[in-house]
Design an enzyme around this catalytic site. Structure first.
Site, PDB file in Angstrom:
ATOM      1  N   ASP A  19       2.670   1.555  -3.673  1.00  0.00           N
ATOM      2  CA  ASP A  19       1.935   2.104  -4.822  1.00  0.00           C
ATOM      3  C   ASP A  19       2.023   3.630  -4.876  1.00  0.00           C
ATOM      4  OD1 ASP A  19       0.155   2.835  -2.832  1.00  0.00           O
ATOM      5  OD2 ASP A  19      -1.513   1.646  -3.584  1.00  0.00           O
ATOM      6  N   ASP A  75      -6.802   3.623  -4.143  1.00  0.00           N
ATOM      7  CA  ASP A  75      -5.976   3.650  -2.941  1.00  0.00           C
ATOM      8  C   ASP A  75      -6.792   4.059  -1.724  1.00  0.00           C
ATOM      9  OD1 ASP A  75      -3.372   3.400  -1.715  1.00  0.00           O
ATOM     10  OD2 ASP A  75      -3.402   5.571  -1.494  1.00  0.00           O
ATOM     11  N   ASP A 122       0.841  -1.197   0.000  1.00  0.00           N
ATOM     12  CA  ASP A 122       0.000   0.000   0.000  1.00  0.00           C
ATOM     13  C   ASP A 122       0.877   1.249   0.000  1.00  0.00           C
ATOM     14  OD1 ASP A 122      -2.435   1.466   0.184  1.00  0.00           O
ATOM     15  OD2 ASP A 122      -2.054   1.746   2.315  1.00  0.00           O
ATOM     16  N   ASP A 136      -8.064   0.861   0.915  1.00  0.00           N
ATOM     17  CA  ASP A 136      -7.436   0.860   2.243  1.00  0.00           C
ATOM     18  C   ASP A 136      -8.473   0.487   3.293  1.00  0.00           C
ATOM     19  OD1 ASP A 136      -4.946   1.470   1.390  1.00  0.00           O
ATOM     20  OD2 ASP A 136      -4.978   3.575   2.002  1.00  0.00           O
TER      21      ASP A 136
END
Length: 527
Positions: A346, A364, A343, A368
């Site tokens: 990216d 994103d 995470d 999450d």
């Protein structure tokens, strides 16, 4: 599109003149150590082509021919007054942000990128005076008198006072400044909303050109106009990147040798890491995740593909937790950790490779939460399957409380951010350009500071200053329970304890974070 304005007429020699007398034009200086041996001007145009394929270059009539034949427009100007009027014309005609910089600049691509992508509405590149620890202690700035700075930094007059992340005051051969501590290197980035202010100030300064000296640079005069018009001009240094103004072939050769000692790719990689990350992310992820991001970039992976890897790891983690076994819990802990690593990768890949997109930002932000809530469900299912907690109803209740608490905290963050963006900033004081020194401006700034440092705002300022202490800084980062700390808490507690301990940790720490966050939001709303 960003409008690029190149200043082809540098100020006259301030320190020692370059070998051979008059400065050479950047179009006539060759950068022999670079591929293709371009001219300094040609290289700069190539660097700026993605921002503005047809920049405006302002040059003296006798020098204009050297700049023609290159992409863009050449505007002839006989003197500094003409330069300022030409800048005003270009600013008024621009339909985007402005980037103004000297045509004799030798600069890293990454530094141009950082200047143009800065969040500040106005930004200037500066070099600060080095403090002499062994020298005599200077009296407080309140007792200092404005002066016409005579010191020179890198051939440019040290006539700028910088502090608290912005330009406080600027001097010229006519304008005195209180204790100057920096020089303006040249590049200025300006948001479109300030273009009209810049144009107006430039035209007024053009009428005052007879008061300036040959060493006064156009960029310096423009910053003077912006500051005295109440525009907050942020400052940044070169840090780990290179910037130099070159006036001769010899200076260019020396600058190229110096630039070769900088690792631009490493600086770009370091800058791909967000500076505001939490404790766990900073010390247990970003120390190596940036290298994964570079590896991915060199193999053509996109940020969205890395995001999908993170999502897959998060779902596998939830599945491992759902088995209700000890090994499943350990595997889930390892998988959720690496889901968070990717995470981070990216975003770092997007910043390193400069591949940004609306889809990527949405994926994103959305997934999450999806990964986190899927792990909550996996832990609760695992607790039920294991039979260790009866029918698991108590664990499911804790899971729902943790989920609700985290959802409320996200709503607080997003809603406050949206409301805060609509809040108009408190204007800075202004000062007429005809006033010869900056004492009235400094007095107005002190008065503004005194009126703002009362009540709630004073309390917030004290808390902000406390962040200078390293322990307080990291404690404030951790108390808000950012995503890195949450995933670390899930991984550690689930690997060594049971799901009930995990959820209790999330609820207790999350409750403290929500209380702290809500209190801070209320105080800032009242300030």
């Amino acid at each position: 599109m960003t409008r690029v304005i190149l200043l082809g007429s540098p100020p006259g020699p301030i320190a020692s003149p370059p070998p051979g007398g008059q400065p050479a034009l950047p179009a006539d200086i060759t950068l022999a150590s670079l591929p293709g041996a371009p001219s300094a001007y040609g290289r700069l145009l190539a660097q700026l082509a993605s921002l503005d394929p047809e920049p405006v270059t302002i040059a003296r009539p006798g020098d204009a021919a050297a700049y023609r034949g290159h992409p863009g427009w050449v505007v002839e100007s006989a003197d500094v007054a003409g330069d300022l009027r030409a800048v005003a014309d270009a600013a008024e005609a621009a339909d985007g942000n402005l980037l103004i910089l000297p045509a004799d600049a030798l600069v890293h691509d990454e530094l141009i990128y950082q200047i143009t992508k800065a969040k500040r509405a106005a930004l200037a590149l500066i070099v600060r005076e080095e403090r002499d620890e062994d020298g005599p202690e200077e009296p407080p700035i309140d007792e200092a008198d404005p002066e016409i700075g005579r010191k020179v930094l890198e051939g440019l007059p040290q006539r700028t006072r910088a502090g608290r992340g912005r330009v406080i005051s600027v001097g010229t051969a006519y304008h005195a400044v209180t204790r100057p501590n920096a020089a303006l290197l040249g590049p200025i980035h300006l948001h479109q909303r300030h273009a009209a202010v810049l144009a107006e100030a430039a035209r007024e300064l053009a009428e005052m050109a007879h008061l300036f000296g040959p060493e006064d640079d156009v960029t310096e005069l423009l910053i003077l106009g912006l500051v005295r018009r109440g525009v907050s001009v942020g400052v940044r240094g070169r840090r780990d990147l290179f910037y130099r103004r070159i006036r001769s072939q010899r200076e260019a050769d020396e600058a190229q040798a110096e630039m070769a000692g900088f690792n631009e790719d490493r600086a770009r990689l370091n800058n791909a890491v967000k500076g505001a990350d939490g404790f766990f992310t900073t010390f247990f992820v970003s120390t190596y995740s940036r290298f994964i991001a570079r590896w991915a970039a060199r193999r053509g992976l996109t940020p969205n593909q890395v995001t999908l890897i993170s999502i897959a790891l998060g779902l596998l983690s939830a599945g491992a937790f759902a088995t209700g076994t000890r090994w499943g819990a350990v595997a889930g802990a390892v998988l959720i950790y690496f889901a968070f690593v990717f995470d981070c990768v990216d975003g770092q890949l997007a910043r390193y490779a400069r591949k940004f997109g609306v889809l990527g930002a949405w994926l994103d932000a959305t997934f999450d939460r999806f990964k986190e809530y899927a792990v909550f469900v996996g832990l609760a299912v695992g607790a039920t399957v294991s039979g260790q907690f009866g029918d698991g109803e108590g664990v499911w209740t804790l899971a729902l409380v943790a989920l609700a608490l985290q959802t409320v905290k996200h709503l607080l963050d997003f809603s406050f951010g949206a409301a805060n963006r609509r809040r108009a900033p408190v204007p800075l004081p202004t000062l007429a350009l005809t006033v010869a020194d900056d004492r009235p401006l400094r007095a107005a700034l002190e008065e503004r500071k005194a009126t703002r440092n009362t009540g709630v705002r004073s309390l917030l300022r004290l808390w902000t200053r406390a962040g200078k202490f390293r322990a307080v800084h990291w404690a404030r980062k951790m108390i808000v329970f950012p995503i890195g700390e949450r995933f670390a808490a899930i991984a550690i507690t689930s690997a060594f304890f049971d799901p009930r301990v995990t959820f209790l940790t999330l609820v207790i720490w999350g409750g403290v974070a929500a209380t702290y966050t809500l209190t801070g939001r209320l105080l800032r709303s009242l300030a």
